[in-house]
Scaffold this motif. Structure first.
Motif, PDB file in Angstrom:
ATOM      1  N   SER A   2      23.248  21.836  -8.211  1.00  0.00           N
ATOM      2  CA  SER A   2      24.859  22.954  -8.254  1.00  0.00           C
ATOM      3  C   SER A   2      25.825  23.041  -7.083  1.00  0.00           C
ATOM      4  O   SER A   2      24.800  22.394  -5.883  1.00  0.00           O
ATOM      5  CB  SER A   2      24.393  24.227  -8.887  1.00  0.00           C
ATOM      6  OG  SER A   2      25.686  24.898  -8.945  1.00  0.00           O
ATOM      7  N   GLN A   3      26.811  22.645  -7.600  1.00  0.00           N
ATOM      8  CA  GLN A   3      27.548  22.709  -5.885  1.00  0.00           C
ATOM      9  C   GLN A   3      27.787  24.093  -5.273  1.00  0.00           C
ATOM     10  O   GLN A   3      28.090  24.179  -4.359  1.00  0.00           O
ATOM     11  CB  GLN A   3      28.952  21.936  -6.695  1.00  0.00           C
ATOM     12  CG  GLN A   3      30.183  21.549  -5.405  1.00  0.00           C
ATOM     13  CD  GLN A   3      30.054  20.994  -4.552  1.00  0.00           C
ATOM     14  OE1 GLN A   3      28.703  20.091  -4.542  1.00  0.00           O
ATOM     15  NE2 GLN A   3      30.506  21.431  -3.062  1.00  0.00           N
ATOM     16  N   VAL A   4      27.757  25.268  -6.844  1.00  0.00           N
ATOM     17  CA  VAL A   4      28.258  26.385  -5.798  1.00  0.00           C
ATOM     18  C   VAL A   4      26.487  26.879  -5.404  1.00  0.00           C
ATOM     19  O   VAL A   4      25.386  26.764  -6.933  1.00  0.00           O
ATOM     20  CB  VAL A   4      29.109  27.559  -6.432  1.00  0.00           C
ATOM     21  CG1 VAL A   4      30.026  26.209  -5.739  1.00  0.00           C
ATOM     22  CG2 VAL A   4      28.689  27.101  -8.365  1.00  0.00           C
ATOM     23  N   ILE A 199      35.653  20.643  -1.056  1.00  0.00           N
ATOM     24  CA  ILE A 199      35.253  19.953  -1.941  1.00  0.00           C
ATOM     25  C   ILE A 199      34.856  20.924  -3.184  1.00  0.00           C
ATOM     26  O   ILE A 199      33.463  22.285  -2.993  1.00  0.00           O
ATOM     27  CB  ILE A 199      33.844  18.765  -2.156  1.00  0.00           C
ATOM     28  CG1 ILE A 199      34.727  17.840  -1.084  1.00  0.00           C
ATOM     29  CG2 ILE A 199      33.903  18.579  -3.373  1.00  0.00           C
ATOM     30  CD1 ILE A 199      34.369  16.172  -1.530  1.00  0.00           C
ATOM     31  N   ALA A 200      35.280  21.744  -3.953  1.00  0.00           N
ATOM     32  CA  ALA A 200      34.482  22.650  -5.170  1.00  0.00           C
ATOM     33  C   ALA A 200      33.983  21.699  -5.945  1.00  0.00           C
ATOM     34  O   ALA A 200      33.956  20.369  -6.689  1.00  0.00           O
ATOM     35  CB  ALA A 200      35.648  23.626  -5.529  1.00  0.00           C
ATOM     36  N   GLU A 201      33.835  22.758  -7.477  1.00  0.00           N
ATOM     37  CA  GLU A 201      32.990  21.899  -8.707  1.00  0.00           C
ATOM     38  C   GLU A 201      34.485  20.786  -9.403  1.00  0.00           C
ATOM     39  O   GLU A 201      33.587  19.660  -8.926  1.00  0.00           O
ATOM     40  CB  GLU A 201      33.018  22.834  -9.940  1.00  0.00           C
ATOM     41  CG  GLU A 201      31.395  23.832  -9.131  1.00  0.00           C
ATOM     42  CD  GLU A 201      31.032  25.013 -10.123  1.00  0.00           C
ATOM     43  OE1 GLU A 201      29.798  24.765 -11.405  1.00  0.00           O
ATOM     44  OE2 GLU A 201      31.857  25.638 -11.002  1.00  0.00           O
ATOM     45  N   ALA A 243      44.222  26.812   5.551  1.00  0.00           N
ATOM     46  CA  ALA A 243      44.028  26.531   4.001  1.00  0.00           C
ATOM     47  C   ALA A 243      43.354  25.009   3.609  1.00  0.00           C
ATOM     48  O   ALA A 243      43.073  24.790   2.294  1.00  0.00           O
ATOM     49  CB  ALA A 243      45.360  26.492   3.691  1.00  0.00           C
ATOM     50  N   GLY A 244      42.630  24.301   4.342  1.00  0.00           N
ATOM     51  CA  GLY A 244      41.358  23.082   4.347  1.00  0.00           C
ATOM     52  C   GLY A 244      39.867  24.328   4.423  1.00  0.00           C
ATOM     53  O   GLY A 244      39.094  23.618   4.095  1.00  0.00           O
ATOM     54  N   ASN A 245      40.226  25.304   5.315  1.00  0.00           N
ATOM     55  CA  ASN A 245      38.317  26.328   5.496  1.00  0.00           C
ATOM     56  C   ASN A 245      38.155  27.278   3.930  1.00  0.00           C
ATOM     57  O   ASN A 245      38.481  27.794   4.342  1.00  0.00           O
ATOM     58  CB  ASN A 245      39.073  26.672   6.671  1.00  0.00           C
ATOM     59  CG  ASN A 245      37.568  26.791   7.269  1.00  0.00           C
ATOM     60  OD1 ASN A 245      36.877  27.465   8.056  1.00  0.00           O
ATOM     61  ND2 ASN A 245      36.419  25.410   8.006  1.00  0.00           N
ATOM     62  N   MET A 246      38.094  26.143   3.380  1.00  0.00           N
ATOM     63  CA  MET A 246      37.819  27.212   2.307  1.00  0.00           C
ATOM     64  C   MET A 246      36.540  26.910   1.308  1.00  0.00           C
ATOM     65  O   MET A 246      35.713  25.751   2.067  1.00  0.00           O
ATOM     66  CB  MET A 246      38.865  27.166   1.096  1.00  0.00           C
ATOM     67  CG  MET A 246      40.123  27.191   1.666  1.00  0.00           C
ATOM     68  SD  MET A 246      41.153  26.696   0.341  1.00  0.00           S
ATOM     69  CE  MET A 246      42.677  27.424   0.908  1.00  0.00           C
ATOM     70  N   LEU A 247      35.463  28.180   0.523  1.00  0.00           N
ATOM     71  CA  LEU A 247      34.254  27.355   0.143  1.00  0.00           C
ATOM     72  C   LEU A 247      34.162  28.511  -1.344  1.00  0.00           C
ATOM     73  O   LEU A 247      34.307  29.745  -1.388  1.00  0.00           O
ATOM     74  CB  LEU A 247      33.244  27.746   1.014  1.00  0.00           C
ATOM     75  CG  LEU A 247      31.949  27.889   0.615  1.00  0.00           C
ATOM     76  CD1 LEU A 247      31.517  26.870  -0.071  1.00  0.00           C
ATOM     77  CD2 LEU A 247      30.186  28.793   1.287  1.00  0.00           C
ATOM     78  N   GLN A 248      33.703  27.415  -2.090  1.00  0.00           N
ATOM     79  CA  GLN A 248      33.543  28.217  -3.331  1.00  0.00           C
ATOM     80  C   GLN A 248      32.107  28.375  -3.491  1.00  0.00           C
ATOM     81  O   GLN A 248      31.507  28.278  -3.237  1.00  0.00           O
ATOM     82  CB  GLN A 248      33.783  27.008  -5.392  1.00  0.00           C
ATOM     83  CG  GLN A 248      33.278  27.515  -5.917  1.00  0.00           C
ATOM     84  CD  GLN A 248      33.667  26.361  -7.400  1.00  0.00           C
ATOM     85  OE1 GLN A 248      33.491  25.359  -6.991  1.00  0.00           O
ATOM     86  NE2 GLN A 248      34.992  26.639  -8.453  1.00  0.00           N
ATOM     87  N   VAL A 249      32.017  29.706  -3.914  1.00  0.00           N
ATOM     88  CA  VAL A 249      30.552  30.094  -4.465  1.00  0.00           C
ATOM     89  C   VAL A 249      31.172  31.202  -5.873  1.00  0.00           C
ATOM     90  O   VAL A 249      31.841  31.108  -6.151  1.00  0.00           O
ATOM     91  CB  VAL A 249      30.688  31.188  -3.046  1.00  0.00           C
ATOM     92  CG1 VAL A 249      30.213  30.642  -1.605  1.00  0.00           C
ATOM     93  CG2 VAL A 249      31.573  32.463  -3.671  1.00  0.00           C
ATOM     94  N   LYS A 250      29.581  31.727  -6.093  1.00  0.00           N
ATOM     95  CA  LYS A 250      30.055  32.211  -7.527  1.00  0.00           C
ATOM     96  C   LYS A 250      29.026  33.605  -7.189  1.00  0.00           C
ATOM     97  O   LYS A 250      28.132  33.443  -6.645  1.00  0.00           O
ATOM     98  CB  LYS A 250      29.252  31.491  -8.362  1.00  0.00           C
ATOM     99  CG  LYS A 250      27.116  31.130  -8.296  1.00  0.00           C
ATOM    100  CD  LYS A 250      26.788  30.274  -8.965  1.00  0.00           C
ATOM    101  CE  LYS A 250      25.298  29.863  -8.707  1.00  0.00           C
ATOM    102  NZ  LYS A 250      24.811  28.746  -9.718  1.00  0.00           N
ATOM    103  N   ASN A 251      28.966  34.258  -8.378  1.00  0.00           N
ATOM    104  CA  ASN A 251      28.267  35.970  -7.791  1.00  0.00           C
ATOM    105  C   ASN A 251      27.292  35.828  -9.074  1.00  0.00           C
ATOM    106  O   ASN A 251      26.333  34.899  -9.642  1.00  0.00           O
ATOM    107  CB  ASN A 251      29.345  37.018  -8.405  1.00  0.00           C
ATOM    108  CG  ASN A 251      29.676  37.309  -9.793  1.00  0.00           C
ATOM    109  OD1 ASN A 251      29.146  36.330 -10.620  1.00  0.00           O
ATOM    110  ND2 ASN A 251      30.616  37.979  -9.989  1.00  0.00           N
TER     111      ASN A 251
END
Length: 310
Positions: A2-4, A199-201, A243-251
């Motif tokens: 998984s990516q997240v 990079i997100a999914e 605006a580049g310093n982001m992270l995709q997560v899930k709950n």
């Protein structure tokens, strides 16, 4: 694969301030006309509010309290010294600033094991510090875990040979390039890849303007598109608002979020927001003090936990 992840580890600061040792080549850091005690108190307030927002969204947050005696102004950014992986591996990274090396703490491992995670193997790159070679974790390396690609903008904190060694150890395809920002009248290397790229999914947010070499820019775009990512380009001005310093997560329920600071969120235009929200909800929090003095933002504060459960 998984990516997240639904679990992150964060370090609550005890002596946060503008780190004099990192300011030499982190051009995002600025001075605040406040005493260090006041700066740390504001950073703690921003930190606590951020943790509350993440938990309210159903994301698991493990919090490690920094210790004042360590005198670690950047402890709030744990993703630079450690990364965790699905197979139970934990990597420890060599840090550019000497006062950041004290951030590597045994308590990190204890906290993870107490939370039920299995650590099977520690891969330690920190000896490279003796040779003045550095690779600052997922600050320097942006991982596409599903497609087994690792992106890295070379800088004083991202050594090419060390990056290649990491890619061999973890079986990632290396994607190398140089990313610059304008400082005065000069184009100088951006200190960490993760301020210009996320990079997100199903998508990637990237400051293509910072990749001056056209061949390198094309290679990055091609690698992302080949992996099925929608490329969402941001400007250099937006990058300076993190605006580049982001992270995709899930709950826990599997809902996806793109986590960023309030300044990053405000810097995005309607088209970019529409592109992101096709895939996931935006979760943002005010990190003004942390960004101003620390020169890092939301993504830097989140050490993703991908380890298997015990």
């Amino acid at each position: 694969m998984s990516q997240v992840t639904d679990t992150v580890l964060m370090v609550r600061p005890a002596s946060f301030r503008k780190n004099e040792e990192t300011a030499v080549n982190n051009y995002f850091q600025e001075d605040l006309a406040l005493e260090n005690e006041a700066i740390n108190a504001q950073a703690q307030q921003e930190f606590d509010a951020f943790v509350t927002k993440l938990k309210a969204a159903g994301i698991h947050v493990l919090v490690l309290q920094d210790e004042k005696e360590l005198n670690t102004p950047d402890s709030i950014f744990p993703n630079n010294w450690v990364s965790t992986h699905k197979n139970g591996d934990v990597a420890l990274y060599p840090m550019y600033a000497e006062n950041r090396r004290r951030e590597r703490r045994e308590e990190f491992f204890t906290l993870l094991e107490d939370a039920g995670f299995a650590i099977k193997n520690v891969i330690d790159y920190t000896e490279a510090e003796e040779e003045e070679l550095f690779l600052e974790g997922t600050g320097s390396i942006i991982l596409d875990r599903v497609n087994e690609k690792a992106y890295c903008a070379l800088s004083a904190r991202a050594d090419e040979d060390l990056f290649i060694e990491f890619c061999e150890d973890f079986e990632y395809l290396p994607v190398l390039f140089t990313a610059n920002q304008t400082v005065g009248n000069e184009r100088l290397p951006i200190y960490h890849t993760n301020v210009m790229m996320c990079i997100a999914e199903e998508f990637a947010v990237v400051c293509l303007q910072s990749i001056d070499d056209k061949k390198e820019r094309k290679q990055v775009i091609n690698q992302l598109k080949e992996s099925g990512k929608e490329v969402i380009a941001i400007t250099e001005a937006q990058m300076h608002e993190f605006a580049g310093n982001m992270l995709q997560v899930k709950n826990a329920a599997g809902k996806r979020f793109l986590v960023m600071s309030a300044s990053a969120h405000q810097a995005l235009d309607a088209t970019q927001i529409a592109s992101i929200t096709k895939y996931c909800e935006i979760l943002s929090s005010d990190l003004t003090t942390i960004e101003t003095c620390g020169g890092g933002s939301a993504r830097c504060m989140l050490a993703e936990i991908f380890l298997p459960k015990l």
